[in-house]
Design a protein around this motif. Structure first.
Motif, PDB file in Angstrom:
ATOM      1  N   GLU A  39       5.572  15.350  -4.290  1.00  0.00           N
ATOM      2  CA  GLU A  39       6.061  14.110  -3.669  1.00  0.00           C
ATOM      3  C   GLU A  39       4.909  13.295  -3.096  1.00  0.00           C
ATOM      4  OE1 GLU A  39       9.071  12.510  -0.129  1.00  0.00           O
ATOM      5  OE2 GLU A  39       8.994  14.656  -0.619  1.00  0.00           O
ATOM      6  N   LYS A  40       3.992  13.980  -2.410  1.00  0.00           N
ATOM      7  CA  LYS A  40       2.856  13.267  -1.838  1.00  0.00           C
ATOM      8  C   LYS A  40       1.949  12.717  -2.927  1.00  0.00           C
ATOM      9  CE  LYS A  40       1.314  14.358   2.179  1.00  0.00           C
ATOM     10  NZ  LYS A  40       0.721  15.072   3.350  1.00  0.00           N
ATOM     11  N   ALA A  41       1.753  13.485  -3.992  1.00  0.00           N
ATOM     12  CA  ALA A  41       0.914  13.020  -5.100  1.00  0.00           C
ATOM     13  C   ALA A  41       1.504  11.762  -5.728  1.00  0.00           C
ATOM     14  CB  ALA A  41       0.768  14.121  -6.147  1.00  0.00           C
ATOM     15  N   LYS A  42       2.811  11.740  -5.920  1.00  0.00           N
ATOM     16  CA  LYS A  42       3.462  10.550  -6.502  1.00  0.00           C
ATOM     17  C   LYS A  42       3.315   9.349  -5.576  1.00  0.00           C
ATOM     18  CE  LYS A  42       6.887  13.116  -9.203  1.00  0.00           C
ATOM     19  NZ  LYS A  42       8.330  13.464  -9.345  1.00  0.00           N
ATOM     20  N   TRP A  43       3.428   9.588  -4.254  1.00  0.00           N
ATOM     21  CA  TRP A  43       3.271   8.482  -3.298  1.00  0.00           C
ATOM     22  C   TRP A  43       1.862   7.918  -3.371  1.00  0.00           C
ATOM     23  CZ3 TRP A  43       0.340   6.706   0.599  1.00  0.00           C
ATOM     24  CH2 TRP A  43       0.856   5.684   1.390  1.00  0.00           C
ATOM     25  N   ILE A  44       0.856   8.795  -3.412  1.00  0.00           N
ATOM     26  CA  ILE A  44      -0.538   8.351  -3.476  1.00  0.00           C
ATOM     27  C   ILE A  44      -0.788   7.572  -4.760  1.00  0.00           C
ATOM     28  CG2 ILE A  44      -2.926   9.169  -3.713  1.00  0.00           C
ATOM     29  CD1 ILE A  44      -2.102  11.524  -1.855  1.00  0.00           C
ATOM     30  N   LEU A  45      -0.272   8.082  -5.879  1.00  0.00           N
ATOM     31  CA  LEU A  45      -0.461   7.380  -7.155  1.00  0.00           C
ATOM     32  C   LEU A  45       0.152   5.992  -7.099  1.00  0.00           C
ATOM     33  CD1 LEU A  45      -1.508   7.620 -10.087  1.00  0.00           C
ATOM     34  CD2 LEU A  45       0.810   8.366 -10.726  1.00  0.00           C
ATOM     35  N   GLN A  46       1.355   5.868  -6.542  1.00  0.00           N
ATOM     36  CA  GLN A  46       2.004   4.565  -6.459  1.00  0.00           C
ATOM     37  C   GLN A  46       1.224   3.626  -5.536  1.00  0.00           C
ATOM     38  OE1 GLN A  46       4.849   3.538  -8.271  1.00  0.00           O
ATOM     39  NE2 GLN A  46       3.918   1.622  -7.582  1.00  0.00           N
ATOM     40  N   TYR A  47       0.700   4.165  -4.444  1.00  0.00           N
ATOM     41  CA  TYR A  47      -0.114   3.355  -3.527  1.00  0.00           C
ATOM     42  C   TYR A  47      -1.331   2.794  -4.266  1.00  0.00           C
ATOM     43  CZ  TYR A  47      -2.886   2.085   0.594  1.00  0.00           C
ATOM     44  OH  TYR A  47      -3.641   1.387   1.519  1.00  0.00           O
ATOM     45  N   LEU A  48      -2.010   3.620  -5.029  1.00  0.00           N
ATOM     46  CA  LEU A  48      -3.188   3.181  -5.778  1.00  0.00           C
ATOM     47  C   LEU A  48      -2.810   2.138  -6.823  1.00  0.00           C
ATOM     48  CD1 LEU A  48      -4.986   6.619  -6.198  1.00  0.00           C
ATOM     49  CD2 LEU A  48      -5.781   4.681  -4.822  1.00  0.00           C
ATOM     50  N   HIS A  49      -1.727   2.363  -7.525  1.00  0.00           N
ATOM     51  CA  HIS A  49      -1.290   1.388  -8.525  1.00  0.00           C
ATOM     52  C   HIS A  49      -0.935   0.057  -7.871  1.00  0.00           C
ATOM     53  CE1 HIS A  49      -0.195   4.558 -11.821  1.00  0.00           C
ATOM     54  NE2 HIS A  49      -1.501   4.440 -11.618  1.00  0.00           N
ATOM     55  N   ASP A  50      -0.314   0.128  -6.687  1.00  0.00           N
ATOM     56  CA  ASP A  50       0.017  -1.110  -5.966  1.00  0.00           C
ATOM     57  C   ASP A  50      -1.236  -1.867  -5.545  1.00  0.00           C
ATOM     58  OD1 ASP A  50       2.693  -0.544  -6.243  1.00  0.00           O
ATOM     59  OD2 ASP A  50       2.948   0.230  -4.200  1.00  0.00           O
ATOM     60  N   LEU A  51      -2.340  -1.148  -5.328  1.00  0.00           N
ATOM     61  CA  LEU A  51      -3.617  -1.800  -5.011  1.00  0.00           C
ATOM     62  C   LEU A  51      -4.242  -2.443  -6.249  1.00  0.00           C
ATOM     63  CD1 LEU A  51      -5.468   0.762  -2.676  1.00  0.00           C
ATOM     64  CD2 LEU A  51      -4.276  -1.332  -1.994  1.00  0.00           C
ATOM     65  N   GLY A  52      -3.723  -2.103  -7.412  1.00  0.00           N
ATOM     66  CA  GLY A  52      -4.323  -2.571  -8.657  1.00  0.00           C
ATOM     67  C   GLY A  52      -5.222  -1.545  -9.312  1.00  0.00           C
ATOM     68  N   ALA A  53      -5.251  -0.336  -8.756  1.00  0.00           N
ATOM     69  CA  ALA A  53      -6.083   0.740  -9.305  1.00  0.00           C
ATOM     70  C   ALA A  53      -5.311   1.448 -10.416  1.00  0.00           C
ATOM     71  CB  ALA A  53      -6.481   1.717  -8.206  1.00  0.00           C
ATOM     72  N   HIS A  54      -5.124   0.753 -11.524  1.00  0.00           N
ATOM     73  CA  HIS A  54      -4.274   1.263 -12.595  1.00  0.00           C
ATOM     74  C   HIS A  54      -4.928   2.398 -13.377  1.00  0.00           C
ATOM     75  CE1 HIS A  54      -1.434  -1.882 -11.746  1.00  0.00           C
ATOM     76  NE2 HIS A  54      -2.359  -2.817 -11.923  1.00  0.00           N
ATOM     77  N   GLU A  55      -6.225   2.636 -13.140  1.00  0.00           N
ATOM     78  CA  GLU A  55      -6.894   3.763 -13.804  1.00  0.00           C
ATOM     79  C   GLU A  55      -6.501   5.095 -13.175  1.00  0.00           C
ATOM     80  OE1 GLU A  55     -10.053   0.428 -13.191  1.00  0.00           O
ATOM     81  OE2 GLU A  55      -8.308   1.275 -12.137  1.00  0.00           O
ATOM     82  N   ALA A  56      -5.873   5.063 -12.003  1.00  0.00           N
ATOM     83  CA  ALA A  56      -5.484   6.293 -11.316  1.00  0.00           C
ATOM     84  C   ALA A  56      -4.398   7.025 -12.102  1.00  0.00           C
ATOM     85  CB  ALA A  56      -4.990   5.980  -9.911  1.00  0.00           C
ATOM     86  N   TYR A  57      -4.472   8.366 -12.077  1.00  0.00           N
ATOM     87  CA  TYR A  57      -3.504   9.180 -12.823  1.00  0.00           C
ATOM     88  C   TYR A  57      -3.380  10.548 -12.170  1.00  0.00           C
ATOM     89  CZ  TYR A  57      -7.662  11.450 -14.801  1.00  0.00           C
ATOM     90  OH  TYR A  57      -8.849  12.124 -14.965  1.00  0.00           O
TER      91      TYR A  57
END
Length: 374
Positions: A39-57
């Protein structure tokens, strides 16, 4: 990095301090015991994507990775913060702030570090800061307890020969881990005759046998330097007060700063187990986890870097040994260090706290370490 950028970083950090505190509270409030970090990993990934860090996975081990301007032809520094906690029974965590103190289980270890790295990523993107080497950011699983450094092992395998140095961002900002404490952890099972406490008095008792093994372990002499330790963490067995126990089990933690001393302690412990075994007594042991010691990394530029940063501020640099994510790179001969963004207290207890007024010094220290090499 020029003085103008340095001023921009200081200004940004001061203007967004409240955002950082809110980020720590949000991350702390998401339970993530070792093995259940999804759950925390998914939250962090979504936070990064919302910043525009679409390379995050999210990788195969469950780590969240964000390669920031990483060039495959050059070694890259790794900055990681583990996202798992030791709190298995807490379904709800509500951070509370009283004056200068933020209180909540895992607020310091390691929510402040996770939030701090996310804060850095946001700042770097908004200020258009790019290091010549790029940076690999990681939010990894499996650092605590029997996680056995699962996340870091996976990262260092997948990025083999591509990591120049590792900064394991963890806990406090004023002590620095540069020596890896290795460990071996076992579950030991004892099977014996058992029977009725009156009618079969004299039969082998598994609990008594376990107690004898433990007593012999605690009679071993281990060196103070390099520091070497042993511990029995849990013990259970038997069925009723009037039954001779036919089964007992306990867990063992063996540690040392030296692989040679750890091996010697491990051998001595297994010799005790072997001596306790008879045709009527069955002793088995299962390894629960193993963490490596340092391997040859005694001096490195990153240790000089943090020492010089703190010397300029008239601060002492305290290096210590510990078991952290830095164990894996240090065992591979890769320079690594572990320190955090704040001063925290009561780690691994429900009474954990952090001092909010140490966040800005911690953020600025990490910025100087990351961006302003001598």
């Amino acid at each position: 990095m020029n003085e103008n950028i340095k001023k921009e970083i200081i200004c940004y950090a001061e203007n967004h301090k409240d955002d950082l505190i809110q980020l720590i509270c949000t991350i702390t409030s998401i339970p993530s015991p070792t093995g259940r970090e999804q759950e925390k990993a998914k939250w962090i990934l979504q936070y990064l994507h919302d910043l525009g860090a679409h390379e995050a996975y999210i990788d195969e081990a469950g780590n969240v990775l964000f390669p920031w301007h990483v060039d495959a032809s050059r070694p890259v520094p790794l900055y990681n913060a583990h996202i798992d906690t030791v709190f298995n029974q807490l379904d709800t965590i509500t951070p509370a702030i009283t004056g200068n103190i933020l209180a909540a289980p895992s607020c310091g270890d390691n929510s402040s570090s996770v939030a701090g790295l996310l804060f850095f990523i946001r700042m770097m993107r908004e200020l258009s800061i790019v290091l010549p080497t790029g940076i690999l950011f990681a939010f990894n699983v499996g650092e605590e307890g029997l996680g056995n450094l699962k996340g870091m092992r996976h990262i260092m395998t997948k990025w083999q020969n591509r990591i120049s140095e590792v900064i394991a961002v963890d806990c406090t900002f004023d002590t620095f881990v540069n020596v890896a404490v290795g460990s071996r952890r076992y579950a030991v099972s004892v099977e014996a005759e058992g029977g009725h406490s009156w009618m079969h008095f004299g039969n082998d008792n598994a609990i008594a046998i376990a107690a004898s093994i433990i007593s012999q372990l605690y009679a071993l002499t281990v060196p103070a330097q390099p520091k070497t330790t042993y511990n029995i963490g849990t013990i259970s067995g038997g069925t009723t007060v009037n039954s001779i126990a036919a089964h007992a089990e306990f867990t063992v933690d063996l540690r040392s700063e030296s692989m040679a001393e750890l091996e010697q302690l491990d051998t001595a412990f297994k010799a005790i187990l072997a001596q306790a075994q008879t045709p009527k007594i069955k002793i088995t042991h299962t390894i629960l986890g193993e963490r490596p010691c340092s391997n040859g990394v005694l001096n490195a530029e990153i240790y000089d870097r943090i020492t010089n940063i703190r010397r300029r501020k008239n601060l002492e640099t305290v290096f210590v040994s510990a078991s952290t994510d830095a164990n894996i790179p240090l065992s591979q001969g890769i320079p690594a260090i572990s320190f955090g963004f704040c001063r925290s207290h009561g780690e691994h207890t429900v009474h954990e706290t952090l001092e909010l007024d140490t966040l800005m010094p911690g953020i600025l220290q990490m910025a100087e370490f990351m961006f302003f090499h001598d």
